[in-house]
Design a protein around this motif. Structure first.
Motif, short mmCIF file in Angstrom:
data_model
loop_
_atom_site.label_atom_id
_atom_site.label_comp_id
_atom_site.label_asym_id
_atom_site.label_seq_id
_atom_site.Cartn_x
_atom_site.Cartn_y
_atom_site.Cartn_z
N UNK A 165 3.79 14.94 2.22
CA UNK A 165 4.32 16.28 1.96
C UNK A 165 4.81 16.88 3.27
N UNK A 166 5.35 18.08 3.21
CA UNK A 166 5.98 18.69 4.39
C UNK A 166 5.00 18.87 5.53
N UNK A 167 3.82 19.36 5.23
CA UNK A 167 2.82 19.59 6.27
C UNK A 167 2.43 18.30 6.96
N UNK A 168 2.15 17.26 6.17
CA UNK A 168 1.72 15.98 6.75
C UNK A 168 2.86 15.26 7.47
N UNK A 169 4.09 15.46 7.00
CA UNK A 169 5.24 14.85 7.68
C UNK A 169 5.35 15.39 9.10
N UNK A 170 5.15 16.70 9.27
CA UNK A 170 5.19 17.29 10.61
C UNK A 170 3.99 16.85 11.44
N UNK B 175 0.81 -1.23 0.00
CA UNK B 175 0.00 0.00 0.00
C UNK B 175 0.84 1.27 0.00
N UNK B 176 0.29 2.30 -0.64
CA UNK B 176 0.86 3.65 -0.55
C UNK B 176 0.20 4.32 0.65
N UNK B 177 0.96 4.61 1.68
CA UNK B 177 0.35 5.09 2.93
C UNK B 177 -0.41 6.39 2.76
N UNK B 178 0.08 7.28 1.92
CA UNK B 178 -0.64 8.53 1.69
C UNK B 178 -1.99 8.28 1.03
N UNK B 179 -2.05 7.27 0.18
CA UNK B 179 -3.29 6.97 -0.56
C UNK B 179 -4.36 6.37 0.34
N UNK B 180 -3.97 5.48 1.27
CA UNK B 180 -4.99 4.82 2.10
C UNK B 180 -5.63 5.79 3.09
N UNK B 181 -5.01 6.97 3.27
CA UNK B 181 -5.61 7.98 4.15
C UNK B 181 -6.84 8.63 3.52
#
Length: 209
Positions: free
Chosen positions: A125-130, A33-39
């Motif tokens: 992305x930067x925002x979600x990484x933080x 899975x692509x973790x960003x996609x399953x969100x």
């Protein structure tokens, strides 16, 4: 057939598993899975991510074989603790048993200095990484490792100094866990030494499928 789910870390995407998968047996049973996609558009906080991952595992059909690197290992361990009946085996690669606060704070300082374009090759992305990092800073599995019920393999690159101590801790506290250290390999085992990783996974799954 039971599915093997390979879970990438926060610094990479699902494509980081491609070389390893090319050396694995039963590739038709592998999910990545692509973790960003399953969100599905939700903020990348750890509570949101663990809920999305639990849903993904349920849709894959259970029980599943979970194999995670770094953040992926944290998600796999968390799911195995909360849903032991759904996990056939567990493989943790370069996975911390708790978030190291000093290293986390230092990483945050570095990340703040990086341009947004740097994060295009990372999971978020930067925002979600933080957002994800801030929601994980107090994460600690130390007191629950004895609850893991499935066969467990702990893997770590010998050059991954940040996680070798944790690998030994995991192996010492998860009942029956096996520890293997990959020579001349750093943290990103699936990209740095995919053939050796696949050999160990094939052997492990051959014993437990």
């Amino acid at each position: 057939m039971e599915k093997v789910i390979l879970i990438h870390g926060s610094g990479h995407k699902a494509s980081s598993w491609q070389k390893t998968i090319s050396f694995l047996d039963h590739q038709e049973d592998i999910l990545c899975p692509e973790l960003s996609a399953i969100l599905n558009g939700r903020e990348a906080s750890f509570p949101n991510l663990r809920a999305a991952f639990a849903q993904y595992c349920a849709q894959a059909g259970v029980p599943v074989h979970l194999c995670g690197l770094s953040l992926g290992g944290i998600l796999a361990l968390d799911y195995a603790l909360d849903h032991p009946e759904n996990v056939k085996t567990l493989v943790l690669i370069g996975t911390p048993h708790k978030v190291p606060k000093f290293a986390f704070a230092l990483q945050n300082v570095v990340f703040r200095l990086l341009p947004k374009s740097t994060f295009t090759s990372m999971a978020f992305d930067k925002k979600d990484t933080f957002a994800l990092g801030n929601s994980m800073k107090n994460l600690d599995f130390s007191g629950r490792l004895g609850e893991v019920q499935c066969p467990t393999l702990i893997l770590c690159g010998e050059k991954d100094g940040a996680n070798l101590k944790s690998a030994r801790f995991l192996a010492g506290h998860i009942p029956g866990a096996e520890l293997q250290v990959l020579e001349n390999t750093g943290h990103v085992v699936n990209e740095e030494n995919p053939r050796a990783l696949a050999e160990r996974l094939n052997a492990f799954y051959g014993r437990h499928r």
